[in-house]
Design a protein around this motif. Structure first.
Motif, short mmCIF file in Angstrom:
data_model
loop_
_atom_site.label_atom_id
_atom_site.label_comp_id
_atom_site.label_asym_id
_atom_site.label_seq_id
_atom_site.Cartn_x
_atom_site.Cartn_y
_atom_site.Cartn_z
N HIS A 6 0.89 -1.17 -0.04
CA HIS A 6 -0.09 0.13 -0.01
C HIS A 6 0.73 1.25 0.14
N PHE A 7 0.77 2.25 -1.05
CA PHE A 7 1.66 3.25 -1.24
C PHE A 7 0.77 4.49 -0.66
N VAL A 8 1.73 5.28 0.23
CA VAL A 8 1.18 6.38 0.89
C VAL A 8 1.94 7.48 0.52
N VAL A 9 1.54 8.57 -0.02
CA VAL A 9 2.21 9.71 -0.36
C VAL A 9 1.72 10.85 0.52
N ARG A 10 3.06 11.55 1.07
CA ARG A 10 2.66 12.51 1.94
C ARG A 10 3.55 13.98 1.60
N GLU A 11 3.38 15.19 2.04
CA GLU A 11 3.99 16.10 1.77
C GLU A 11 5.52 15.85 1.87
N ASP A 12 5.72 15.19 2.98
CA ASP A 12 7.21 15.08 3.43
C ASP A 12 7.63 13.72 3.27
N ALA A 13 6.83 12.88 2.67
CA ALA A 13 7.66 11.39 2.50
C ALA A 13 6.72 10.69 1.37
N GLN A 14 7.16 9.68 0.98
CA GLN A 14 6.58 8.60 0.34
C GLN A 14 6.78 7.11 0.84
N LEU A 15 5.83 6.64 1.48
CA LEU A 15 6.06 5.52 2.19
C LEU A 15 5.19 4.08 1.56
N LEU A 16 6.19 2.83 1.74
CA LEU A 16 5.60 1.74 1.44
C LEU A 16 5.33 0.93 2.47
N TYR A 17 3.98 0.40 2.53
CA TYR A 17 3.71 -0.38 3.65
C TYR A 17 3.25 -1.97 3.04
#
Length: 207
Positions: free
Chosen positions: A50-61
């Protein structure tokens, strides 16, 4: 959207792994209940992501199967629950245990997880009870033994200090306070324990 990755497992630093997919290294965070099921470093691993895009990071769970990912996605839809809290919840108890808690309205067990207060636990029960019943996820599980036993991956003896430090780092990353994590680690540690086994038992002792 990155939905699935398969590649060479380069590193495991709970709760994060580094996965080499055709020369590109992906950093992926997994709930500990999924982390235990990973193969050894140097072997091929497959995770649903599951790919999460934030203003300060791009994270993969990452998750071992799609049911766990589906449950994660339902969790982060709940009011007040972000990806980090969802990861912590699914590290402190398996998908089967969580679904059982929601079904039985077991708020007491949920509030033992870091960051989950009584109001949040009650809200999770209310918001997810009907959704999870409709999903009918096949978590497989015998709830009485829902924790996966980590597989020993070789005979290399890791110094006690390194094992405890890795366990401490993982628990703090999951949201536990250092004193709470340290107390749990020291209470369950046994000689020749791997870091994954120590994390598992420490988590189990706190839920």
């Amino acid at each position: 959207m990155i939905g699935r990755l398969q590649g060479l497992l380069l590193a495991k630093q709970p709760p994060e792994i580094l996965l080499d997919v055709n020369g590109v290294g992906y950093e992926v965070q997994l709930p500990m209940t999924c982390f235990y099921e990973l193969p050894s470093v140097g072997e091929t691993a497959t995770v649903f992501t599951h790919f999460v895009v934030r203003e300060d990071a791009q994270l993969l769970y990452g998750f071992i199967d799609v049911n766990e990912r589906t449950l994660f996605r339902e969790l982060i839809k709940a009011n007040g629950v972000g990806p980090k809290m969802a990861l912590t919840i699914l590290s402190g108890m398996s998908a089967a245990q969580f679904m059982q808690c929601v079904k039985l309205e077991d708020v007491t067990s949920l509030v033992k997880l870091p960051g989950v207060g009584k109001k949040t636990a009650e809200r999770l029960v209310v918001e997810l009870r009907d959704k999870l019943a409709k999903l009918n996820l096949n978590t497989g599980a015998d709830v009485s033994d829902a924790f996966v036993t980590p597989t020993e991956t070789g005979s290399t003896i890791i110094p006690v200090s390194d094992v405890k430090e890795e366990a401490m780092s993982a628990l703090v990353a999951l949201g536990y306070k250092p004193p709470q994590a340290s107390k749990a680690i020291n209470a369950v540690y046994q000689d020749d324990m791997s870091s994954e086994a120590l994390i598992r038992e420490a988590l189990r002792s706190m839920v």
